[in-house]
Design an enzyme around this catalytic site. Sequence first.
Site, mmCIF file in Angstrom:
data_model
loop_
_atom_site.group_PDB
_atom_site.id
_atom_site.type_symbol
_atom_site.label_atom_id
_atom_site.label_comp_id
_atom_site.label_asym_id
_atom_site.label_seq_id
_atom_site.Cartn_x
_atom_site.Cartn_y
_atom_site.Cartn_z
ATOM 1 C CG ASP A 158 -2.068 1.039 1.160
ATOM 2 O OD1 ASP A 158 -3.252 0.795 1.534
ATOM 3 O OD2 ASP A 158 -1.681 2.022 0.793
ATOM 4 C CG ASP B 224 -2.961 3.314 -2.086
ATOM 5 O OD1 ASP B 224 -4.019 2.771 -2.120
ATOM 6 O OD2 ASP B 224 -2.350 3.985 -1.216
ATOM 7 C CD GLU B 225 -5.140 -1.755 -0.323
ATOM 8 O OE1 GLU B 225 -5.407 -2.734 0.342
ATOM 9 O OE2 GLU B 225 -5.759 -0.708 -0.497
#
Length: 357
Positions: free
Chosen positions: A4, A104-105
């Site tokens: 993350d 974002d992960e």
Amino acid sequence: MLIDLDSFYAAVEEKRNPELKGKPLAVCMYSGRTEDSGAIATANYPARELGIHSGMSIKQAKKLDKENIVRFLPADRDYYKQVSDRIMEIYQRYADRFEQVSIDEAYLDVTEKCRTFEKAIKLAEKIRKAVNDSEGITCTVGIGYNKIVAKMASKLKKPDSLNVIDHNDFEKIIQKLPVGKLHGIGEKTELILKDFGIRTIGDLAKFDLGKLKMALGPTKAEQFWNHANGIDEEEVENEDKKQMSKLKTLKENSRDADYIFAGSEEFAEILQKRLDERNIGFKTIAIIIVTTGLKTKTKGMTFSGTQKTVKAVLPEYKKLLEEYLSENPDDVIRRFGIRIGGFDEFKEQRTLADFGK
Ligand code: DCP
Ligand code: MG
């Protein structure tokens, strides 16, 4: 691994404009109605110290900024997406299998490649360095023996670090945490659980699953209970930008179309979430079949126009499955899944709700 990126939108803005670095910064999704209406997409860590966080209204955030030291910037999602795409490319170089879950992960399955936690740690450090070298931003890597454990590991150690949770740590660390810290448990669920006297993740793990099902419904109850016990059989679903899929292992091998297809609505919901997050529609669908002989086969079709909802095309999936079964009378099915592809971007305005996780 679950990777993350740290305060992602804000980190990208700091990188783009080094003058912002280290000073409190909030990235905003302005709704455009009045000057300050809208919500905070994210805040960097100095701004978080003032109590500013994702989802909060911009007005409320400005109230917390008593000394007028926070920079409020409008979100530039197209730019963040480009940075994100480059980072996701980096991850894919290092993983056996890769699944992006949000801008974002991502989950990386490195089981084959690493085999031991020690090797996974080395690889994670390499990836963290590669991301930092190429984009100048930091990330947090959680390493575990399945997805939920990796997710919890990263959640516990943010920002800019690496955390490994093995079976022993799960009992010693994770199960001691308040139940609200379990991924996916929100305030409402936490209150229901408190009524049962469940305070920690460990309490939830020991609680009667039958009673839990009555309170939360069978799907959620089972998921949370499994997660509280460190059980998660979800695989890292390999998917590239061109297609996404969802697969499950059937409880029993079968040739019965209804039995095989049961639960596909849940697939549709999961894929829909991923589509909505990327604001895209799809043109192709396919079923994925793994036979008892462990052969993987697919059968698909293409629509003439871009489709918006996966649920609406479930009957077409079912038809593909029925055709497949009649064309392959000797095949017995062990795993079943659905896939979508041929993506098209929608150009409408996105809302903050689209990012909810
Ligand atoms: N986001 C958003 N609205 C939300 C939550 C998130 O627009 N309610 C956007 C902004 C974030 C990005 O998604 O930068 C990633 O979300 P995360 O939850 O991972 O939050 P951050 O990366 O900002 O912070 P952290 O360091 O806690 O991961
Ligand atoms: Mg993040």
